[in-house]
Design a protein around this motif. Sequence first.
Motif, PDB file in Angstrom:
ATOM      1  N   LEU A  28      37.216  39.673  27.069  1.00  0.00           N
ATOM      2  CA  LEU A  28      38.483  39.767  26.981  1.00  0.00           C
ATOM      3  C   LEU A  28      38.959  39.939  25.386  1.00  0.00           C
ATOM      4  CD1 LEU A  28      41.384  39.662  28.471  1.00  0.00           C
ATOM      5  CD2 LEU A  28      41.335  37.198  28.169  1.00  0.00           C
ATOM      6  N   ARG A  29      38.158  39.323  24.693  1.00  0.00           N
ATOM      7  CA  ARG A  29      38.506  39.499  23.045  1.00  0.00           C
ATOM      8  C   ARG A  29      39.976  38.791  22.991  1.00  0.00           C
ATOM      9  NH1 ARG A  29      37.857  44.094  19.198  1.00  0.00           N
ATOM     10  NH2 ARG A  29      37.564  42.419  17.897  1.00  0.00           N
ATOM     11  N   GLY A  30      40.040  37.715  23.806  1.00  0.00           N
ATOM     12  CA  GLY A  30      41.367  36.814  24.114  1.00  0.00           C
ATOM     13  C   GLY A  30      41.217  35.501  24.748  1.00  0.00           C
ATOM     14  N   HIS A  31      42.294  35.039  25.098  1.00  0.00           N
ATOM     15  CA  HIS A  31      42.356  33.799  25.899  1.00  0.00           C
ATOM     16  C   HIS A  31      42.637  33.605  27.354  1.00  0.00           C
ATOM     17  CE1 HIS A  31      42.904  31.963  21.628  1.00  0.00           C
ATOM     18  NE2 HIS A  31      43.442  33.244  21.423  1.00  0.00           N
ATOM     19  N   PRO A  32      41.656  33.377  28.089  1.00  0.00           N
ATOM     20  CA  PRO A  32      41.926  33.491  29.492  1.00  0.00           C
ATOM     21  C   PRO A  32      42.726  32.375  30.059  1.00  0.00           C
ATOM     22  CG  PRO A  32      39.661  32.822  29.217  1.00  0.00           C
ATOM     23  CD  PRO A  32      40.266  33.178  27.806  1.00  0.00           C
ATOM     24  N   SER A  33      42.379  31.325  29.833  1.00  0.00           N
ATOM     25  CA  SER A  33      42.906  30.250  30.397  1.00  0.00           C
ATOM     26  C   SER A  33      44.419  29.917  30.464  1.00  0.00           C
ATOM     27  CB  SER A  33      41.937  28.876  30.285  1.00  0.00           C
ATOM     28  OG  SER A  33      40.807  28.956  30.719  1.00  0.00           O
ATOM     29  N   VAL A  34      44.809  30.281  29.204  1.00  0.00           N
ATOM     30  CA  VAL A  34      46.211  30.056  28.862  1.00  0.00           C
ATOM     31  C   VAL A  34      47.074  30.988  29.489  1.00  0.00           C
ATOM     32  CG1 VAL A  34      46.545  31.652  26.727  1.00  0.00           C
ATOM     33  CG2 VAL A  34      47.809  29.645  26.859  1.00  0.00           C
ATOM     34  N   VAL A  35      46.593  32.090  30.187  1.00  0.00           N
ATOM     35  CA  VAL A  35      47.563  32.842  31.082  1.00  0.00           C
ATOM     36  C   VAL A  35      47.038  32.654  32.539  1.00  0.00           C
ATOM     37  CG1 VAL A  35      48.248  34.541  29.387  1.00  0.00           C
ATOM     38  CG2 VAL A  35      46.066  35.018  30.380  1.00  0.00           C
ATOM     39  N   LEU A  36      46.457  31.656  32.888  1.00  0.00           N
ATOM     40  CA  LEU A  36      46.069  31.293  34.018  1.00  0.00           C
ATOM     41  C   LEU A  36      46.497  30.007  34.435  1.00  0.00           C
ATOM     42  CD1 LEU A  36      42.331  32.665  34.333  1.00  0.00           C
ATOM     43  CD2 LEU A  36      44.354  33.379  35.724  1.00  0.00           C
ATOM     44  N   VAL A  45      39.245  33.689  40.848  1.00  0.00           N
ATOM     45  CA  VAL A  45      39.400  34.630  41.000  1.00  0.00           C
ATOM     46  C   VAL A  45      40.243  35.594  40.081  1.00  0.00           C
ATOM     47  CG1 VAL A  45      41.350  36.250  42.543  1.00  0.00           C
ATOM     48  CG2 VAL A  45      39.886  34.395  43.730  1.00  0.00           C
ATOM     49  N   GLY A  46      41.170  34.851  39.353  1.00  0.00           N
ATOM     50  CA  GLY A  46      41.800  35.501  38.167  1.00  0.00           C
ATOM     51  C   GLY A  46      40.895  35.615  37.081  1.00  0.00           C
ATOM     52  N   PHE A  47      39.836  34.730  36.558  1.00  0.00           N
ATOM     53  CA  PHE A  47      39.086  35.053  35.625  1.00  0.00           C
ATOM     54  C   PHE A  47      38.113  36.087  35.873  1.00  0.00           C
ATOM     55  CE2 PHE A  47      35.371  33.992  33.191  1.00  0.00           C
ATOM     56  CZ  PHE A  47      35.784  33.403  31.991  1.00  0.00           C
ATOM     57  N   GLU A  48      37.592  36.167  37.049  1.00  0.00           N
ATOM     58  CA  GLU A  48      36.946  37.467  37.541  1.00  0.00           C
ATOM     59  C   GLU A  48      37.495  38.712  37.615  1.00  0.00           C
ATOM     60  OE1 GLU A  48      33.214  38.834  39.475  1.00  0.00           O
ATOM     61  OE2 GLU A  48      33.794  36.963  38.764  1.00  0.00           O
ATOM     62  N   VAL A  49      38.792  38.812  37.844  1.00  0.00           N
ATOM     63  CA  VAL A  49      39.400  40.277  37.568  1.00  0.00           C
ATOM     64  C   VAL A  49      39.622  40.631  36.270  1.00  0.00           C
ATOM     65  CG1 VAL A  49      41.619  41.436  38.088  1.00  0.00           C
ATOM     66  CG2 VAL A  49      40.647  39.885  39.898  1.00  0.00           C
ATOM     67  N   MET A  50      40.095  39.417  35.378  1.00  0.00           N
ATOM     68  CA  MET A  50      40.462  39.587  34.026  1.00  0.00           C
ATOM     69  C   MET A  50      39.127  40.026  33.140  1.00  0.00           C
ATOM     70  SD  MET A  50      42.256  36.725  31.788  1.00  0.00           S
ATOM     71  CE  MET A  50      43.356  36.282  32.973  1.00  0.00           C
ATOM     72  N   CYS A  51      38.130  39.436  33.589  1.00  0.00           N
ATOM     73  CA  CYS A  51      36.825  39.990  32.944  1.00  0.00           C
ATOM     74  C   CYS A  51      36.228  41.270  33.160  1.00  0.00           C
ATOM     75  CB  CYS A  51      35.581  38.835  33.050  1.00  0.00           C
ATOM     76  SG  CYS A  51      35.860  37.336  32.083  1.00  0.00           S
ATOM     77  N   LYS A  52      36.457  41.571  34.341  1.00  0.00           N
ATOM     78  CA  LYS A  52      35.876  42.977  34.825  1.00  0.00           C
ATOM     79  C   LYS A  52      36.778  43.701  34.249  1.00  0.00           C
ATOM     80  CE  LYS A  52      32.647  41.503  37.901  1.00  0.00           C
ATOM     81  NZ  LYS A  52      31.425  41.541  37.561  1.00  0.00           N
ATOM     82  N   LEU A  53      38.163  43.753  34.317  1.00  0.00           N
ATOM     83  CA  LEU A  53      39.090  44.606  33.406  1.00  0.00           C
ATOM     84  C   LEU A  53      38.884  44.829  32.290  1.00  0.00           C
ATOM     85  CD1 LEU A  53      42.606  44.286  35.172  1.00  0.00           C
ATOM     86  CD2 LEU A  53      41.068  46.395  35.307  1.00  0.00           C
ATOM     87  N   ALA A  54      38.606  43.683  31.585  1.00  0.00           N
ATOM     88  CA  ALA A  54      38.344  43.668  29.952  1.00  0.00           C
ATOM     89  C   ALA A  54      37.054  44.468  29.624  1.00  0.00           C
ATOM     90  CB  ALA A  54      38.183  42.094  29.674  1.00  0.00           C
ATOM     91  N   ILE A  62      46.978  40.593  34.593  1.00  0.00           N
ATOM     92  CA  ILE A  62      46.644  41.601  36.093  1.00  0.00           C
ATOM     93  C   ILE A  62      45.756  40.403  36.594  1.00  0.00           C
ATOM     94  CG2 ILE A  62      45.131  43.479  36.975  1.00  0.00           C
ATOM     95  CD1 ILE A  62      48.001  44.019  35.363  1.00  0.00           C
ATOM     96  N   GLY A  63      44.879  39.662  35.873  1.00  0.00           N
ATOM     97  CA  GLY A  63      44.148  38.555  36.299  1.00  0.00           C
ATOM     98  C   GLY A  63      44.891  37.434  36.897  1.00  0.00           C
TER      99      GLY A  63
END
Length: 446
Positions: A97-105, A129-138, A159-160
């Motif tokens: 992601l080059r960023g922070h996943p959990s703070v937007v989940l 689910v959110g983490f999976e979508v986020m990383c695939k898009l990233a 999006i995630g």
Amino acid sequence: MTPSERIGAFSAAFNPEVLTPALRQACARSLLDTYAVGVAGKNEPASSRAMAYLATLGTGDEASLWGCPGRATAEAAAFYNGVAAHVLDYDDVTSPLRGHPSVVLWPALIALAEAESAGMGRLQSAYAVGFEVMCKLAKAVAVDAYAKGWHVTASIGIIGTVAACSHLLRLDAEKTAHAVGMAVAQAAGTRANFGSDAKSFQAGHANAAAIRAARLAQAGFTSSPDAMDAQQGYAALYGQGQDLSAALATLGQAPLELISSGLEVKKYPLCYATHRVLDGLLDLRAEHGIALADVERVEIETSPGALVPLIHHRPATGLQGKFSLEYAVAAALLDGHVGLAAFTDESVQRPAIQAFLPFVQGRSTQGDSILPRWALVRLYTRDGQCIERKVDALRGSAVLPLTDDELMAKATDCYGWVGLQADAGAQLAIASDPKARIEDFLSIAR
């Protein structure tokens, strides 16, 4: 299927039973870390301003405001908690992601779980689910989006998060696809805001907007099925028109992104781009007994693109200091550690620190890929020595993770920063139990 439809189908069909104990523990550790950092951020100016803004929205009783009295609507709570959890820049990251996943989940998911009386098990599967979508898009668009100036934590993260919220609400595939389109309508955030209140606003906005999108879809709102991949869609605007369907084709395939990409827990409360440098620098300081007064200059060499977020070369405030390589180096040499207290305006403005800033030089090597990541630290001492350390594996990273004890110590320190005492071990145990209630987790540190 369009990318929106692929995300919708994955979110709706995801079976929580696939979550292994290791995946549930990863969710639990992330929840503890994100919540503790959010509580620690409650007294920051941006958090106080966000709280004042909430007062203008009227009352609500759906969800908690982390570490604070009172409650709000789920959307408002997700906004405030997202701001507070991001303002310290102490929340976890993931490399794709080059960023922070959990703070937007987690702010969105916890607020929605409180409103919907969802249990910890459903929270865990929604997070996965959110983490999976986020990383695939990233993996498809993050490098290009970041280079364009997008704050990808928010612009990809939303999006995630909308997929995660839709899963928690048990929306069907069609409604989830519509929610994705409405998340695209709200995706935003610029790197130009780094070092200001607006950076944490962007994280809070992504959380609130994801709940808004999911609830609108639940109510029957529609969006274009081509919002992600049309000529004027997400991939073209935020990236370079990449084939998102190809990127999303492996959604849900084992191992899930939560294991294969993993989470990186921050040891230091500032931009992650400084952390390899700090690991090496603090090791050299301890091994050689060197302090700031002994150092003539510092040279940093890193992997391609590693220094891009560090936009403040002569910081004057605590927030600016979080995005300054020069300040990170000077503070580490002067103090021998880098903790929450280093990021007050007074700490950044110390004369010894300001005087040393011009003597820190950083450069990234040329290359097409940001991977593998590394940092080389060279210290030139006043007595003519040059000592150096190269850091590849980062402490707290997915390959060198913090132990549970180290994570709980970080959480305890975060609570102590705002005068709270809480049993982080008990929280971690609750967060690991799919049969637990989120209320039990939250009640330990309020």
